[in-house]
Design a protein around this motif. Structure first.
Motif, PDB file in Angstrom:
ATOM      1  N   ALA A 264     -21.017 -62.289 -30.031  1.00 19.02           N
ATOM      2  CA  ALA A 264     -20.327 -61.872 -28.807  1.00 19.02           C
ATOM      3  C   ALA A 264     -20.843 -60.518 -28.318  1.00 19.02           C
ATOM      4  O   ALA A 264     -21.011 -60.295 -27.106  1.00 19.02           O
ATOM      5  CB  ALA A 264     -18.824 -61.801 -29.052  1.00 19.02           C
ATOM      6  N   LEU A 265     -21.116 -59.611 -29.240  1.00 18.70           N
ATOM      7  CA  LEU A 265     -21.565 -58.276 -28.850  1.00 18.70           C
ATOM      8  C   LEU A 265     -23.003 -58.272 -28.337  1.00 18.70           C
ATOM      9  O   LEU A 265     -23.396 -57.364 -27.596  1.00 18.70           O
ATOM     10  CB  LEU A 265     -21.444 -57.311 -30.032  1.00 18.70           C
ATOM     11  CG  LEU A 265     -20.022 -56.949 -30.476  1.00 18.70           C
ATOM     12  CD1 LEU A 265     -20.055 -56.110 -31.739  1.00 18.70           C
ATOM     13  CD2 LEU A 265     -19.265 -56.212 -29.373  1.00 18.70           C
ATOM     14  N   THR A 266     -23.773 -59.266 -28.717  1.00 20.15           N
ATOM     15  CA  THR A 266     -25.197 -59.297 -28.340  1.00 20.15           C
ATOM     16  C   THR A 266     -25.516 -60.418 -27.355  1.00 20.15           C
ATOM     17  O   THR A 266     -26.686 -60.700 -27.093  1.00 20.15           O
ATOM     18  CB  THR A 266     -26.072 -59.457 -29.599  1.00 20.15           C
ATOM     19  OG1 THR A 266     -25.749 -60.698 -30.254  1.00 20.15           O
ATOM     20  CG2 THR A 266     -25.845 -58.321 -30.586  1.00 20.15           C
ATOM     21  N   ALA A 267     -24.490 -61.030 -26.793  1.00 23.59           N
ATOM     22  CA  ALA A 267     -24.691 -62.229 -25.963  1.00 23.59           C
ATOM     23  C   ALA A 267     -25.578 -61.981 -24.751  1.00 23.59           C
ATOM     24  O   ALA A 267     -26.292 -62.889 -24.302  1.00 23.59           O
ATOM     25  CB  ALA A 267     -23.345 -62.786 -25.520  1.00 23.59           C
ATOM     26  N   ASP A 268     -25.550 -60.787 -24.196  1.00 26.28           N
ATOM     27  CA  ASP A 268     -26.349 -60.515 -22.990  1.00 26.28           C
ATOM     28  C   ASP A 268     -27.676 -59.837 -23.312  1.00 26.28           C
ATOM     29  O   ASP A 268     -28.315 -59.242 -22.436  1.00 26.28           O
ATOM     30  CB  ASP A 268     -25.554 -59.699 -21.980  1.00 26.28           C
ATOM     31  CG  ASP A 268     -25.175 -58.312 -22.502  1.00 26.28           C
ATOM     32  OD1 ASP A 268     -25.456 -58.023 -23.682  1.00 26.28           O
ATOM     33  OD2 ASP A 268     -24.605 -57.516 -21.730  1.00 26.28           O
ATOM     34  N   GLY A 269     -28.100 -59.929 -24.565  1.00 24.32           N
ATOM     35  CA  GLY A 269     -29.392 -59.381 -24.944  1.00 24.32           C
ATOM     36  C   GLY A 269     -29.355 -57.983 -25.524  1.00 24.32           C
ATOM     37  O   GLY A 269     -30.396 -57.425 -25.862  1.00 24.32           O
ATOM     38  N   ARG A 270     -28.181 -57.416 -25.654  1.00 27.54           N
ATOM     39  CA  ARG A 270     -28.060 -56.102 -26.268  1.00 27.54           C
ATOM     40  C   ARG A 270     -28.328 -56.187 -27.773  1.00 27.54           C
ATOM     41  O   ARG A 270     -28.176 -57.234 -28.390  1.00 27.54           O
ATOM     42  CB  ARG A 270     -26.630 -55.558 -26.098  1.00 27.54           C
ATOM     43  CG  ARG A 270     -26.147 -55.385 -24.694  1.00 27.54           C
ATOM     44  CD  ARG A 270     -24.655 -55.089 -24.720  1.00 27.54           C
ATOM     45  NE  ARG A 270     -24.094 -55.116 -23.378  1.00 27.54           N
ATOM     46  CZ  ARG A 270     -23.633 -54.050 -22.730  1.00 27.54           C
ATOM     47  NH1 ARG A 270     -23.642 -52.864 -23.309  1.00 27.54           N
ATOM     48  NH2 ARG A 270     -23.150 -54.147 -21.503  1.00 27.54           N
ATOM     49  N   THR A 305     -27.463 -47.913 -23.710  1.00 27.26           N
ATOM     50  CA  THR A 305     -26.160 -48.453 -23.311  1.00 27.26           C
ATOM     51  C   THR A 305     -25.657 -47.816 -22.031  1.00 27.26           C
ATOM     52  O   THR A 305     -24.869 -48.419 -21.290  1.00 27.26           O
ATOM     53  CB  THR A 305     -25.131 -48.262 -24.448  1.00 27.26           C
ATOM     54  OG1 THR A 305     -25.707 -48.669 -25.690  1.00 27.26           O
ATOM     55  CG2 THR A 305     -23.868 -49.072 -24.192  1.00 27.26           C
ATOM     56  N   LEU A 306     -26.092 -46.582 -21.743  1.00 26.84           N
ATOM     57  CA  LEU A 306     -25.696 -45.952 -20.479  1.00 26.84           C
ATOM     58  C   LEU A 306     -26.137 -46.797 -19.291  1.00 26.84           C
ATOM     59  O   LEU A 306     -25.417 -46.924 -18.297  1.00 26.84           O
ATOM     60  CB  LEU A 306     -26.289 -44.548 -20.377  1.00 26.84           C
ATOM     61  CG  LEU A 306     -25.607 -43.444 -21.186  1.00 26.84           C
ATOM     62  CD1 LEU A 306     -26.461 -42.193 -21.202  1.00 26.84           C
ATOM     63  CD2 LEU A 306     -24.215 -43.147 -20.639  1.00 26.84           C
ATOM     64  N   ALA A 307     -27.338 -47.372 -19.391  1.00 28.22           N
ATOM     65  CA  ALA A 307     -27.841 -48.218 -18.304  1.00 28.22           C
ATOM     66  C   ALA A 307     -27.237 -49.615 -18.366  1.00 28.22           C
ATOM     67  O   ALA A 307     -26.978 -50.238 -17.329  1.00 28.22           O
ATOM     68  CB  ALA A 307     -29.362 -48.296 -18.370  1.00 28.22           C
ATOM     69  N   LEU A 308     -27.000 -50.116 -19.565  1.00 26.13           N
ATOM     70  CA  LEU A 308     -26.431 -51.462 -19.716  1.00 26.13           C
ATOM     71  C   LEU A 308     -24.970 -51.510 -19.268  1.00 26.13           C
ATOM     72  O   LEU A 308     -24.496 -52.522 -18.754  1.00 26.13           O
ATOM     73  CB  LEU A 308     -26.537 -51.916 -21.171  1.00 26.13           C
ATOM     74  CG  LEU A 308     -27.960 -52.143 -21.694  1.00 26.13           C
ATOM     75  CD1 LEU A 308     -27.937 -52.310 -23.208  1.00 26.13           C
ATOM     76  CD2 LEU A 308     -28.589 -53.349 -21.026  1.00 26.13           C
ATOM     77  N   GLY A 309     -24.238 -50.426 -19.500  1.00 27.78           N
ATOM     78  CA  GLY A 309     -22.844 -50.340 -19.070  1.00 27.78           C
ATOM     79  C   GLY A 309     -21.878 -51.042 -20.009  1.00 27.78           C
ATOM     80  O   GLY A 309     -22.237 -51.490 -21.109  1.00 27.78           O
ATOM     81  N   PRO A 310     -20.621 -51.172 -19.598  1.00 27.71           N
ATOM     82  CA  PRO A 310     -19.599 -51.799 -20.429  1.00 27.71           C
ATOM     83  C   PRO A 310     -19.914 -53.270 -20.719  1.00 27.71           C
ATOM     84  O   PRO A 310     -20.574 -53.952 -19.926  1.00 27.71           O
ATOM     85  CB  PRO A 310     -18.319 -51.674 -19.590  1.00 27.71           C
ATOM     86  CG  PRO A 310     -18.603 -50.583 -18.611  1.00 27.71           C
ATOM     87  CD  PRO A 310     -20.066 -50.658 -18.329  1.00 27.71           C
ATOM     88  N   LEU A 311     -19.424 -53.751 -21.825  1.00 29.08           N
ATOM     89  CA  LEU A 311     -19.512 -55.174 -22.147  1.00 29.08           C
ATOM     90  C   LEU A 311     -18.801 -55.963 -21.056  1.00 29.08           C
ATOM     91  O   LEU A 311     -17.774 -55.530 -20.528  1.00 29.08           O
ATOM     92  CB  LEU A 311     -18.813 -55.402 -23.498  1.00 29.08           C
ATOM     93  CG  LEU A 311     -19.312 -56.520 -24.415  1.00 29.08           C
ATOM     94  CD1 LEU A 311     -20.762 -56.302 -24.807  1.00 29.08           C
ATOM     95  CD2 LEU A 311     -18.420 -56.596 -25.649  1.00 29.08           C
ATOM     96  N   ASP A 312     -19.329 -57.119 -20.693  1.00 32.81           N
ATOM     97  CA  ASP A 312     -18.685 -57.882 -19.621  1.00 32.81           C
ATOM     98  C   ASP A 312     -17.366 -58.485 -20.110  1.00 32.81           C
ATOM     99  O   ASP A 312     -17.097 -58.566 -21.313  1.00 32.81           O
ATOM    100  CB  ASP A 312     -19.611 -58.946 -19.036  1.00 32.81           C
ATOM    101  CG  ASP A 312     -19.937 -60.091 -19.986  1.00 32.81           C
ATOM    102  OD1 ASP A 312     -19.035 -60.566 -20.721  1.00 32.81           O
ATOM    103  OD2 ASP A 312     -21.094 -60.539 -19.992  1.00 32.81           O
ATOM    104  N   ALA A 313     -16.541 -58.920 -19.169  1.00 32.12           N
ATOM    105  CA  ALA A 313     -15.176 -59.356 -19.475  1.00 32.12           C
ATOM    106  C   ALA A 313     -15.150 -60.543 -20.428  1.00 32.12           C
ATOM    107  O   ALA A 313     -14.295 -60.621 -21.324  1.00 32.12           O
ATOM    108  CB  ALA A 313     -14.444 -59.695 -18.182  1.00 32.12           C
TER     109      ALA A 313
END
Length: 329
Positions: A264-270, A305-313
């Motif tokens: 869940a924490l890495t779902a968007d490629g983080r 993470t500053l550029a990636l921003g908050p985790l999505d909903a």
């Protein structure tokens, strides 16, 4: 995307993620050779790391008088020399250490020590003021903390500090300090995806305080590293309060929980660390995680993470579903 936040009712603008400077302090020893630092450090790499953090948009640097018995403050001061107006410096007082021997010598919550410790911090940092001055004794009884308020307010009036706060995990203590102190602007507390302190966050909402998040990566557990740490590292001989590590390795039950939320924490490629920091940014508009950074590589990864921003909903909701038992423990 917003990459800044406000340091509570002080109105001071800071980067949404800061740099924790405990790890760059080097060794500190308690009784019976109990380590309270993160082992040996490369000061040149520490300075390069601070400079990289500045390049990536970090303005908040959090240190303490006892990190490496003052060594962290000295290195931070060297690194930001000539750029003082570009940074917000937070330091702490209350834990006593001896610079020459790097020994921890207990605590001192007296108003006189708060003043003396600040003078020592200003000398090591090479500055005439600290932006945020924080009481560093987590479980100090509230009456003793309140005895400090007049002194801290006087330091504000003198221009030696701009605001103050308390590093405490107790919501009642935080509320009492914020109520008594007009220039109390922040509570620093343990906060990560594995340990949410909703009660302290509620106090921050009520009193218009920033929530500075120490341990945002569970002292390295949320980086996913399984490398054993040395005996001179606080995690190598973990004190009772540090449950993330046992004998220098991740505590199995906590390592299992990390694996539960990894997808869940890495779902968007983080990376895992970026996901954990993104969870904190999504948790509240008041949160300011301060991950410890020792190397340029760590700065590059964590501060992306500053550029990636908050985790999505969607990802945030999935993490909460997976950790629901921890939220109501």
């Amino acid at each position: 995307m917003t990459t800044t936040r406000t340091l509570g009712r002080s109105g001071i603008t800071v980067s949404a993620i800061g740099m924790g400077c405990w790890a760059i302090g080097g060794p500190l020893w308690g009784e019976d050779r109990q380590p309270f630092g993160w082992g040996d450090v490369d000061d040149d790499e520490s300075i390069r790391t601070i400079h990289r953090a500045l390049d990536l948009g970090v303005t908040l640097f959090d240190t303490a008088s006892n990190y490496g018995a003052g060594h962290s403050e000295r290195i931070l001061g060297q690194a930001v020399a000539g750029r003082r107006d570009d940074v917000v410096i937070a330091t702490k007082f209350g834990n006593v250490s001896e610079e020459a021997t790097r020994r921890a010598l207990g605590t001192d919550a007296s108003p006189a020590f708060a003043v003396r410790s600040l003078e020592d911090s200003l000398r090591r940092l090479g500055t005439d003021h600290v932006d945020l001055y924080q009481l560093h004794i987590n479980a100090l009884p509230v009456p003793a903390a309140l005895d400090l308020v007049d002194t801290l307010e006087a330091l504000v009036d003198q221009g030696k500090i701009r605001a103050y706060g308390w590093s405490t995990d107790d919501p009642a203590s935080a509320a009492a300090f914020a109520t008594a102190g007009p220039h109390c602007a922040a509570i620093q507390h343990d906060e990560s995806v594995l340990r949410d302190n909703a009660a302290v966050l509620a106090v921050c909402d009520t009193h218009d305080l920033a929530s500075l998040n120490r341990g945002p990566l569970a002292m390295g557990l949320l980086t996913g590293s399984t490398r054993a740490v040395g005996a001179d590292d606080v995690r190598g001989r973990a004190p009772e309060w540090l449950e993330w590590f046992t004998d220098g390795r991740p505590t199995p039950r906590w390592a299992t929980r990390v694996e539960q939320v990894r997808a869940a924490l890495t779902a968007d490629g983080r990376t895992l660390a970026q996901g954990a920091l993104g969870w904190l940014l999504a948790r509240s508009p008041r949160t300011v995680p301060i991950p410890g950074l020792r190397t340029v590589a760590q700065a590059d990864e964590n501060l992306a993470t500053l550029a990636l921003g908050p985790l999505d909903a969607e990802a945030y909701a999935e993490v909460e579903r997976l950790l629901v038992d921890l939220r109501h423990a």
